[in-house]
Design a protein around this motif. Structure first.
Motif, mmCIF file in Angstrom:
data_model
loop_
_atom_site.group_PDB
_atom_site.id
_atom_site.type_symbol
_atom_site.label_atom_id
_atom_site.label_comp_id
_atom_site.label_asym_id
_atom_site.label_seq_id
_atom_site.Cartn_x
_atom_site.Cartn_y
_atom_site.Cartn_z
ATOM 1 N N PRO A 1 32.226 62.711 57.841
ATOM 2 C CA PRO A 1 33.186 61.542 57.172
ATOM 3 C C PRO A 1 34.188 61.250 58.166
ATOM 4 O O PRO A 1 34.487 61.950 59.321
ATOM 5 C CB PRO A 1 34.063 62.457 56.144
ATOM 6 C CG PRO A 1 33.590 63.850 56.329
ATOM 7 C CD PRO A 1 32.434 63.705 57.194
ATOM 8 N N VAL A 2 34.753 60.404 58.170
ATOM 9 C CA VAL A 2 35.814 59.606 59.012
ATOM 10 C C VAL A 2 36.872 60.767 59.678
ATOM 11 O O VAL A 2 37.209 61.048 60.679
ATOM 12 C CB VAL A 2 36.523 58.516 58.745
ATOM 13 C CG1 VAL A 2 37.571 57.951 59.737
ATOM 14 C CG2 VAL A 2 35.563 57.395 58.722
ATOM 15 N N GLY B 1 39.216 71.841 59.593
ATOM 16 C CA GLY B 1 38.580 70.783 58.503
ATOM 17 C C GLY B 1 39.479 70.815 57.252
ATOM 18 O O GLY B 1 39.655 69.547 56.831
ATOM 19 N N MET B 2 40.104 71.880 57.011
ATOM 20 C CA MET B 2 41.036 71.669 55.620
ATOM 21 C C MET B 2 42.136 71.005 56.009
ATOM 22 O O MET B 2 42.824 70.142 55.321
ATOM 23 C CB MET B 2 41.294 73.300 55.271
ATOM 24 C CG MET B 2 42.360 73.381 54.021
ATOM 25 S SD MET B 2 42.470 75.202 53.721
ATOM 26 C CE MET B 2 40.936 75.535 53.133
ATOM 27 N N ALA B 3 42.654 71.217 57.476
ATOM 28 C CA ALA B 3 43.905 70.480 57.583
ATOM 29 C C ALA B 3 43.683 69.090 57.908
ATOM 30 O O ALA B 3 44.622 68.280 57.527
ATOM 31 C CB ALA B 3 44.506 71.086 59.028
ATOM 32 N N LEU B 4 42.450 68.718 58.342
ATOM 33 C CA LEU B 4 42.187 67.247 58.237
ATOM 34 C C LEU B 4 41.961 66.492 57.031
ATOM 35 O O LEU B 4 41.549 65.333 57.059
ATOM 36 C CB LEU B 4 41.243 67.184 59.415
ATOM 37 C CG LEU B 4 41.172 67.397 60.819
ATOM 38 C CD1 LEU B 4 39.956 67.603 61.571
ATOM 39 C CD2 LEU B 4 42.533 66.512 61.493
ATOM 40 N N GLY B 5 41.556 67.396 56.003
ATOM 41 C CA GLY B 5 41.280 66.637 54.634
ATOM 42 C C GLY B 5 39.981 67.069 54.115
ATOM 43 O O GLY B 5 39.722 66.496 53.064
ATOM 44 N N THR C 1 41.970 61.855 69.559
ATOM 45 C CA THR C 1 42.295 60.689 68.988
ATOM 46 C C THR C 1 41.526 60.311 67.662
ATOM 47 O O THR C 1 41.638 59.515 67.043
ATOM 48 C CB THR C 1 42.430 59.431 70.001
ATOM 49 O OG1 THR C 1 40.896 59.312 70.163
ATOM 50 C CG2 THR C 1 43.151 59.827 71.164
ATOM 51 N N TYR C 2 40.635 60.951 67.278
ATOM 52 C CA TYR C 2 39.534 60.733 66.488
ATOM 53 C C TYR C 2 40.094 61.213 64.984
ATOM 54 O O TYR C 2 39.743 60.971 63.999
ATOM 55 C CB TYR C 2 38.313 61.268 66.310
ATOM 56 C CG TYR C 2 37.434 60.658 67.921
ATOM 57 C CD1 TYR C 2 37.851 59.766 68.412
ATOM 58 C CD2 TYR C 2 35.883 61.187 67.768
ATOM 59 C CE1 TYR C 2 36.971 59.421 69.566
ATOM 60 C CE2 TYR C 2 35.054 60.686 68.950
ATOM 61 C CZ TYR C 2 35.819 59.693 69.572
ATOM 62 O OH TYR C 2 34.895 59.261 70.677
ATOM 63 N N ALA C 3 41.051 62.152 65.100
ATOM 64 C CA ALA C 3 41.855 62.798 63.910
ATOM 65 C C ALA C 3 42.645 61.878 63.307
ATOM 66 O O ALA C 3 43.247 61.132 64.270
ATOM 67 C CB ALA C 3 42.449 64.127 64.398
ATOM 68 N N PRO C 4 42.594 61.855 62.095
ATOM 69 C CA PRO C 4 43.906 60.963 61.477
ATOM 70 C C PRO C 4 45.102 60.985 61.804
ATOM 71 O O PRO C 4 45.528 62.399 62.230
ATOM 72 C CB PRO C 4 43.721 61.413 59.812
ATOM 73 C CG PRO C 4 42.121 61.964 59.771
ATOM 74 C CD PRO C 4 42.053 62.665 61.040
ATOM 75 N N VAL C 5 45.757 60.088 62.166
ATOM 76 C CA VAL C 5 47.177 60.105 62.847
ATOM 77 C C VAL C 5 48.089 60.997 62.103
ATOM 78 O O VAL C 5 48.882 61.783 62.838
ATOM 79 C CB VAL C 5 47.671 58.549 62.885
ATOM 80 C CG1 VAL C 5 49.302 58.805 63.562
ATOM 81 C CG2 VAL C 5 46.890 57.814 63.650
ATOM 82 N N ARG D 1 31.961 58.378 66.670
ATOM 83 C CA ARG D 1 33.212 57.800 65.961
ATOM 84 C C ARG D 1 33.215 56.653 65.065
ATOM 85 O O ARG D 1 33.704 56.434 63.959
ATOM 86 C CB ARG D 1 34.217 57.585 67.056
ATOM 87 C CG ARG D 1 35.688 56.972 66.484
ATOM 88 C CD ARG D 1 36.674 56.715 67.528
ATOM 89 N NE ARG D 1 38.083 56.583 67.057
ATOM 90 C CZ ARG D 1 39.369 56.721 67.626
ATOM 91 N NH1 ARG D 1 38.937 56.610 69.071
ATOM 92 N NH2 ARG D 1 40.236 56.560 66.992
ATOM 93 N N LEU D 2 32.295 55.783 65.517
ATOM 94 C CA LEU D 2 31.808 54.606 64.590
ATOM 95 C C LEU D 2 31.143 54.891 63.481
ATOM 96 O O LEU D 2 31.121 54.305 62.352
ATOM 97 C CB LEU D 2 31.135 53.646 65.594
ATOM 98 C CG LEU D 2 32.299 52.856 66.627
ATOM 99 C CD1 LEU D 2 31.136 52.030 67.517
ATOM 100 C CD2 LEU D 2 33.038 51.897 65.882
ATOM 101 N N THR D 3 30.001 55.746 63.824
ATOM 102 C CA THR D 3 29.107 56.014 62.714
ATOM 103 C C THR D 3 29.080 57.430 61.805
ATOM 104 O O THR D 3 28.284 57.364 60.893
ATOM 105 C CB THR D 3 27.398 55.850 63.384
ATOM 106 O OG1 THR D 3 27.381 56.825 64.389
ATOM 107 C CG2 THR D 3 27.525 54.384 64.027
#
Length: 222
Positions: free
Chosen positions: A178-179, A126-130, A14-18, A218-220
């Motif tokens: 990074p987020v 990492g590439m797939a997540l941005g 759930t931490y990954a961008p939707v 997740r927050l920081t």
């Protein structure tokens, strides 16, 4: 396709961008299915053949439609569109093959396994997540070695794998993540918490202290 029986891995997803979460799930499912080969194969030659099939099937995704195999279809549909190649992912089965082909799992073999399995998986994810300026290869290698330590039956080898994993994870987690990459950072934190528990002791999955640590990441990003 991707098991959520492990509550921490389900949380990490759930931490990954939707919009890119399916790519991460597909890569984790790929790693899960490859992990079954050494676990379920008694004949090294048969295990090697199975991993070669996966390597060739992944490489073929760059030039052909996927076969009727759920993990390969997920990789083709959800991962390759983010500029990850099947040929690159085809290195991951070679990492698992190290565990089958090597009778004496020495430091060199462990590092090769970690590079091909962990670094390639994390770099691709990492590439797939941005993408981002984070030492993903180190995080992936440390994650893979920590997992290896917890699954080896020979205590000396398990301790050696844990010893190799710790500095890699420490260095990777010394940065603010990074987020968009915090799902991978959380996986690295889980690996380090597993090592802190002890490679030979059961892990209390979903324990409040572990979940709180993941929530702080997740927050920081730390």
């Amino acid at each position: 396709m991707y098991s959520t029986d492990n509550p921490e891995r389900a949380l990490v997803a759930t931490y990954a961008p939707v919009e890119r979460r399916r790519a991460l799930l597909a890569l984790l499912a790929l790693d899960d299915v490859l992990a079954e080969v050494p676990r379920t194969t008694n004949e090294p030659a048969l295990g090697q053949m199975r991993l070669i099939w996966w390597r060739d099937a992944l490489t073929a995704l760059d030039s052909a439609a996927p076969p009727a195999q759920p993990v390969l279809r997920a990789v083709a549909n959800d991962v390759l569109r983010h500029d990850v190649t099947g040929a690159k992912l085809g290195e991951i089965p070679d990492g698992w093959a190290v565990l089958i082909e090597t009778e004496d799992l020495d430091e060199a073999a462990m590092r090769e396994y970690a590079r091909l399995r962990g670094a390639v998986l994390f770099d691709s994810a990492g590439m797939a997540l941005g993408g981002g300026d984070i030492p993903l290869a180190q995080a992936g290698e440390g994650w893979a070695l920590a997992d290896l330590a917890r699954n080896l039956s020979v205590s000396d080898a398990a301790a050696r794998a844990a010893g190799l994993a710790r500095p890699l994870l420490t260095q990777a987690l010394s940065r603010k993540w990074p987020v968009r990459l915090r799902a991978l950072g959380a996986m690295a934190h889980i690996a380090r918490m597993d090592l802190d528990t002890g490679w030979d002791r059961p892990v209390a999955l979903g324990a409040p202290r572990r979940v709180a640590r993941l929530g702080w990441h997740r927050l920081t990003g730390r």
